[in-house]
Motif scaffolding. Structure first.
Motif, mmCIF file in Angstrom:
data_model
loop_
_atom_site.group_PDB
_atom_site.id
_atom_site.type_symbol
_atom_site.label_atom_id
_atom_site.label_comp_id
_atom_site.label_asym_id
_atom_site.label_seq_id
_atom_site.Cartn_x
_atom_site.Cartn_y
_atom_site.Cartn_z
ATOM 1 N N UNK A 174 -70.884 14.833 33.944
ATOM 2 C CA UNK A 174 -72.171 15.499 33.719
ATOM 3 C C UNK A 174 -72.605 15.417 32.261
ATOM 4 N N UNK A 175 -72.015 14.485 31.501
ATOM 5 C CA UNK A 175 -72.356 14.319 30.087
ATOM 6 C C UNK A 175 -72.941 12.930 29.839
ATOM 7 N N UNK A 176 -73.788 12.859 28.819
ATOM 8 C CA UNK A 176 -74.437 11.596 28.463
ATOM 9 C C UNK A 176 -74.246 11.313 26.987
ATOM 10 N N UNK A 177 -74.018 10.047 26.682
ATOM 11 C CA UNK A 177 -73.986 9.565 25.303
ATOM 12 C C UNK A 177 -75.111 8.550 25.147
ATOM 13 N N UNK A 178 -75.995 8.767 24.165
ATOM 14 C CA UNK A 178 -77.093 7.837 23.877
ATOM 15 C C UNK A 178 -76.946 7.347 22.444
ATOM 16 N N UNK A 179 -76.906 6.033 22.278
ATOM 17 C CA UNK A 179 -76.792 5.421 20.954
ATOM 18 C C UNK A 179 -78.082 4.660 20.673
ATOM 19 N N UNK A 218 -76.018 10.405 20.181
ATOM 20 C CA UNK A 218 -76.379 11.753 20.613
ATOM 21 C C UNK A 218 -75.719 12.061 21.944
ATOM 22 N N UNK A 219 -75.187 13.266 22.081
ATOM 23 C CA UNK A 219 -74.527 13.687 23.316
ATOM 24 C C UNK A 219 -75.227 14.916 23.875
ATOM 25 N N UNK A 220 -75.249 14.998 25.214
ATOM 26 C CA UNK A 220 -75.888 16.143 25.849
ATOM 27 C C UNK A 220 -75.684 16.115 27.350
ATOM 28 N N UNK A 221 -76.241 17.091 28.056
ATOM 29 C CA UNK A 221 -76.065 17.162 29.511
ATOM 30 C C UNK A 221 -76.863 16.067 30.218
ATOM 31 N N UNK A 222 -76.236 15.409 31.177
ATOM 32 C CA UNK A 222 -76.893 14.320 31.897
ATOM 33 C C UNK A 222 -78.149 14.789 32.622
ATOM 34 N N UNK A 223 -78.147 16.035 33.085
ATOM 35 C CA UNK A 223 -79.296 16.527 33.836
ATOM 36 C C UNK A 223 -80.572 16.494 33.010
ATOM 37 N N UNK A 224 -80.445 16.623 31.688
ATOM 38 C CA UNK A 224 -81.638 16.697 30.840
ATOM 39 C C UNK A 224 -81.851 15.455 29.980
ATOM 40 N N UNK A 225 -80.783 14.740 29.654
ATOM 41 C CA UNK A 225 -80.956 13.593 28.755
ATOM 42 C C UNK A 225 -80.191 12.365 29.225
ATOM 43 N N UNK A 226 -79.844 12.322 30.505
ATOM 44 C CA UNK A 226 -79.100 11.194 31.034
ATOM 45 C C UNK A 226 -79.991 10.030 31.443
ATOM 46 N N UNK A 227 -79.386 9.071 32.123
ATOM 47 C CA UNK A 227 -80.097 7.852 32.503
ATOM 48 C C UNK A 227 -81.278 8.161 33.412
ATOM 49 N N UNK A 228 -81.109 9.093 34.358
ATOM 50 C CA UNK A 228 -82.227 9.424 35.248
ATOM 51 C C UNK A 228 -83.411 9.973 34.456
ATOM 52 N N UNK A 229 -83.131 10.802 33.451
ATOM 53 C CA UNK A 229 -84.208 11.371 32.644
ATOM 54 C C UNK A 229 -84.932 10.284 31.858
ATOM 55 N N UNK A 230 -84.166 9.317 31.338
ATOM 56 C CA UNK A 230 -84.783 8.220 30.589
ATOM 57 C C UNK A 230 -85.563 7.302 31.526
ATOM 58 N N UNK A 231 -84.987 7.030 32.690
ATOM 59 C CA UNK A 231 -85.571 6.054 33.612
ATOM 60 C C UNK A 231 -86.786 6.614 34.357
#
Length: 603
Positions: A316-321, A342-355
């Motif tokens: 449930x975690x995301x890493x964005x570089x 940057x690290x944060x919860x996948x629900x708010x800043x994960x791949x689905x949120x970006x996509x």
């Protein structure tokens, strides 16, 4: 992500906070458009509304550059200066701000794109810092990019360690191809010193961030995980080894790149990853580019995808570089780069949120489309272009590092200019090399230990030298900076007089010097007409010298800096009596006396 139409977002990010003024700036870029450089001082003085240099009042442009260029230092890849489409004599005042550098590892590039800004409080002299980490060069390329903005927030619980910024910036002067001035190098080091105490806030919805300069210390690397549940990799460039690495680290991987990158790398390197490109409506050339203009990691990206972002979901975690580093072996292993993780919860800043987007944001899926990789046939012409392009760039970097000098002497209002280069540079490139001051049209001459131009207008004397290289029908232009020798102060005085040709021009300039950050009031005072969208209307307006009285009275009360700027202008202009009459001189003398009295005798 910055679209090609939102260059103004960068200028927005450079604006000082309310109640603060710009104090010191360091920025880094791989390629530098000298005209784009002028946008920074215009922004610091709040003199541009549209991010368009052509919209700027010429007197405002002159005043902004003179006021701020001493506090700005731009570090750029040696030989990475771009030939401007039109020469502006005010570029002469920006010469000392440009510092050409080279990466310490042979064959690698200086490729970071950061801004570090220090603002000073009008009230108590305290500092605030802002840090920008971007994928965009300081050019007018019409490309899609990313921009991360960090501001100080003393109340934030999620604090970003500024030490990597300080260490990176303090190391920059040592990379210069020729020694920097003592004062400018000291200013850069001082900015690095004060940013160590900055209290940068991690942007929501991320909860933590680390900063990663590459290429300056052994072992420095981005925190790319060995495995992840899902991956989204955005980069305009890959090579076979890095594409295999990114495609295989997660069972579900999406890769967004350029069609030519996919085809030249080949489908086998991307394995089972889903591949995407920008939709054709988004991947369009800019106003000054053509649709078939090539993109390369050395030559740059004139349009289309230029963003770099690596997103990894694990649990449930995301890493964005994100930052300057492409997904290539050179970027991840030797280039000087700067990225943020940057690290944060996948629900708010994960791949689905970006996509998919959300909360009023447009998801990436709306501007990309699936791409089927077509094996590229061997393209001898493209291979030759890439090879020659790199050799030309390497030669310009070598020429910049060789310490070229431009000596000039005046004969009235014209000059004789002589470019001196080490004899070993002649013949160092296997092809034709011609050079010319960038201010001269059609004056390119073969490179030699001494190259002379006579009858050069004083306002066209410049440290920036155009370099034209030709081989096998391939012609490329670039710019290197020469060390200027001659009466530089005399040249600058003539350039000033070329812009301030009447008492009306002088009054307008004095108004800008006195106006601080109040462009609306200045428009009314200076008689500047504006169109419905804020653009400057044709014509220069009219003013009456009496409009100086009220701003000068305000300066008497407390704005000593404005009076100092006026003194510097009058001294540097050294204008004849018909430009600065006795009445104006008497008024300025009276203002200085009054200010000294108000300040209790302080000079």
């Amino acid at each position: 992500m910055l679209s090609p139409d939102t260059r103004v977002l960068l200028t927005d990010a450079l604006l000082p906070p309310v109640g603060y003024a710009i104090d010191s700036v360091v920025t880094t870029t791989y390629s530098l458009d000298l005209t784009a450089l002028l946008l920074a001082p215009l922004t610091f003085s709040a003199r541009t509304r549209t991010g368009d240099i052509d919209d700027a009042d010429p007197i405002a442009l002159l005043e902004s550059i003179r006021r701020h260029v001493g506090s700005i230092t731009v570090f750029t890849q040696a030989g990475g200066l771009k030939l401007p489409s039109a020469y502006r004599s005010v570029l002469s005042f920006a010469e000392n701000a440009v510092v050409e550098v080279r990466a310490p590892q042979p064959g690698r590039l200086f490729h970071p794109k950061i801004w570090l800004l220090r603002f000073v409080s009008d009230e108590d002299g305290g500092y605030l810092h802002r840090f920008l980490c971007s994928s965009r060069n300081l050019t007018f390329d019409a490309s899609w990019d990313t921009l991360l903005v960090l501001d100080e927030d003393p109340d934030s619980a999620d604090v970003v360690d500024p030490a990597p910024i300080a260490e990176f910036v303090s190391a920059l002067p040592d990379l210069a191809t020729t020694p920097m001035s003592v004062d400018r190098a000291a200013a850069v080091v001082d900015l690095a010193r004060t940013v160590r105490g900055a209290h940068f806030a991690c942007p929501s919805p991320f909860t933590s961030m680390t900063l990663h300069p590459l290429g300056l210390s052994e072992g420095a690397a981005l925190p790319i995980p060995a495995v992840a549940d899902r991956a989204l990799v955005i980069s305009p460039f890959f090579d076979p080894s890095t594409s295999r690495r990114f495609a295989s680290l997660a069972p579900q991987t999406r890769i967004v790149s350029r069609a030519e990158t996919f085809d030249r790398t080949g489908s086998a390197a991307f394995g089972y990853a889903e591949t995407f490109t920008l939709q054709s409506v988004a991947d369009r050339p800019g106003e000054e580019e053509t649709a078939d203009e090539p993109a390369s990691e050395v030559g740059g990206v004139p349009s289309g995808l230029h963003a770099k972002a690596f997103v990894f979901d694990t649990g449930d975690s995301t890493l964005l570089i994100t930052g300057s580093a492409n997904a290539t072996s050179a970027a991840l292993g030797g280039n000087i780069e700067f990225s943020a993780a940057l690290s944060g919860p996948s629900a708010r800043c994960g791949i689905d949120a970006v996509w998919d987007g959300g909360r009023g944001t447009t998801g990436l899926s709306r501007i990309v489309e699936p791409y089927t990789i077509t094996p590229a046939e061997p393209d001898a012409a493209a291979d030759a272009l890439a090879r020659v392009e790199k050799e030309m760039a390497d030669f310009r970097a070598l020429l910049a590092a060789a310490g070229p000098q431009l000596h000039f002497t005046f004969d009235g209002e014209t000059a004789q200019c002589t470019l001196l280069v080490p004899e070993g540079m002649v013949g160092a490139f296997d092809g034709e090399v011609t050079v010319s001051p960038i201010s001269l049209q059609g004056e390119y001459r073969p490179l030699a230990p001494e190259v002379t131009w006579s009858g050069v207008a004083a306002t066209n004397v410049t440290a920036f030298v155009g370099v034209r290289t030709v081989r096998d029908g391939i012609e490329l232009f670039g710019v290197v900076k020469a060390e200027l020798h001659g009466d530089v102060a005399g040249r600058d005085r003539l350039i000033l007089r070329g812009h301030i040709t009447s008492a009306q021009d002088l009054t307008r300039c004095l108004l800008f010097l006195l106006g601080g950050e109040l462009p609306g009031d200045l428009d009314a005072l200076a008689g500047t007409d504006r169109g419905p969208n804020g653009e400057r209307a044709p014509g220069r307006g009219t003013v009456d010298d009496t409009v100086l009285f009220e701003p000068l009275v305000r300066a008497v009360i407390g704005d000593r800096a404005a009076l100092d700027r006026i003194d510097a202008l009058i001294r540097d202009l050294d204008a004849p009596a018909d430009l600065i009459d006795a009445e104006l001189r008497d008024l300025l003398d009276a203002v200085r006396v009054a200010h000294a009295a108000v300040a209790g005798g302080e000079k």
